[in-house]
Design an enzyme around this catalytic site. Structure first.
Site, mmCIF file in Angstrom:
data_model
loop_
_atom_site.group_PDB
_atom_site.id
_atom_site.type_symbol
_atom_site.label_atom_id
_atom_site.label_comp_id
_atom_site.label_asym_id
_atom_site.label_seq_id
_atom_site.Cartn_x
_atom_site.Cartn_y
_atom_site.Cartn_z
ATOM 1 N N GLU A 178 0.819 -1.222 0.000
ATOM 2 C CA GLU A 178 0.000 0.000 0.000
ATOM 3 C C GLU A 178 0.850 1.267 0.000
ATOM 4 O OE1 GLU A 178 -3.697 2.167 2.383
ATOM 5 O OE2 GLU A 178 -2.558 0.590 3.367
ATOM 6 N N LYS A 215 -2.726 -2.164 -2.949
ATOM 7 C CA LYS A 215 -3.757 -1.260 -2.416
ATOM 8 C C LYS A 215 -3.329 0.162 -2.734
ATOM 9 C CE LYS A 215 -6.545 -0.033 1.601
ATOM 10 N NZ LYS A 215 -7.070 -0.455 2.920
#
Length: 297
Positions: A178, A215
């Site tokens: 992420e 992500k």
């Protein structure tokens, strides 16, 4: 089929989204305040964490939080270590709810340098991964933050993320990488172009069987991460809500047909501790319905 194989297939192929229930110490008071629990309602960290666990438990056990729309859920370490109705949280998710459990493993963000905030050091990561495996956790999540289109900073963030991902893979788990781009960055689109290129470079270097989930902030230019979503080493590309309202996040996500949601604030928007069970179910169900529809658009 083993549980992990079933979980991998579900995450890679099923319609739905991944819920983010992983607010940590720094963001917990804000999440509780949005839920109607003020700092004056609890005394010290123990009571604060008990309050947020009660909120998460209410979400997880609610009938609206169903496996026909929710594929997975990301947990904070304290949530993994806690029980829901006398059963470990991760086991409740998978065995009772059909939802794949993930674990937030990062220890927060380092100070900004070269326009980014990298992961703080994680010297006890191997021990945490072993604990996660024992608890039935399928994968992990680690968040960095990009503030501006700085080539060196973005290259450093992505390199660090993939180094951590390899450690997670070696432990038998699937990492959610992420590198968030701040939605209010003045150079958001340029930063995302740089990020997409760096990610593809690192994906191409992964060995077969070393699979990851990405992500990412919903991009300014829709479809930017389609090539990453099609990469053989990527199980799924999921989107963070990044401070957008539920409606904004869902509208933007709907323009990116190869991303699904992994929302936190947007998932819990409008929920209140003061709601009756019926009111809570209706509000949560409405949020889940919007997020699911945007994820399958």
């Amino acid at each position: 089929m083993s549980a992990k194989d079933a979980q991998r297939t579900r995450i890679a192929t099923a319609p739905g989204f991944i819920a983010a229930l992983d607010q940590s110490g720094g963001s917990t008071p804000t999440a509780l305040a949005a839920y109607g629990v003020e700092p004056s309602d609890y005394n010290g960290d123990a009571e604060m964490y008990a309050a947020v666990h009660a909120m998460r438990s209410r979400i997880i056990t609610n009938e609206a939080f169903s496996d026909d729309k929710v594929l997975g859920a990301i947990l904070f370490e304290r949530t993994m270590d806690s029980e829901i109705n006398g059963k470990p949280s991760a086991k409740v998710l998978w065995e009772d709810r059909g939802v794949v459990p993930f674990l937030k493993i990062d220890k927060g963000l380092a100070d900004m340098e070269n326009g980014v905030q990298m992961l703080k050091p994680m010297p006890e990561l191997d021990a945490l991964l072993a604990k996660g495996n024992a608890a039935g956790i399928f994968g992990t999540k680690e968040r960095s933050l990009v503030h501006e289109a700085n080539a060196k900073g973005i290259a450093d963030v992505v390199a660090q993320q993939f180094d951590v991902a390899k450690q997670v893979i070696a432990a038998g788990m699937v990492p959610i990488i992420e590198p968030e781009v701040h939605i209010k960055s003045a150079t958001k689109a340029e930063a995302e172009d740089m990020l997409a290129a760096e990610i593809m470079t690192h994906l191409d270097k992964l060995d077969e069987g070393c699979d990851v989930i990405l992500k990412l902030t919903i991009p300014t230019n829709a479809g930017l991460y389609d090539a990453a979503a099609d990469h053989p080493r990527v199980l799924r590309v999921v989107a963070l809500s990044g401070g957008y309202s539920t409606d904004e996040a869902c509208s933007l996500l709907g323009q990116n047909h190869k991303m699904i949601a992994s929302f936190s604030r947007a998932l819990a928007e409008g929920l209140s501790v003061k709601m009756s069970d019926d009111e809570f179910t209706a509000a949560l169900g409405a949020n889940i319905g919007k997020i699911y529809d945007a994820s399958i658009a």
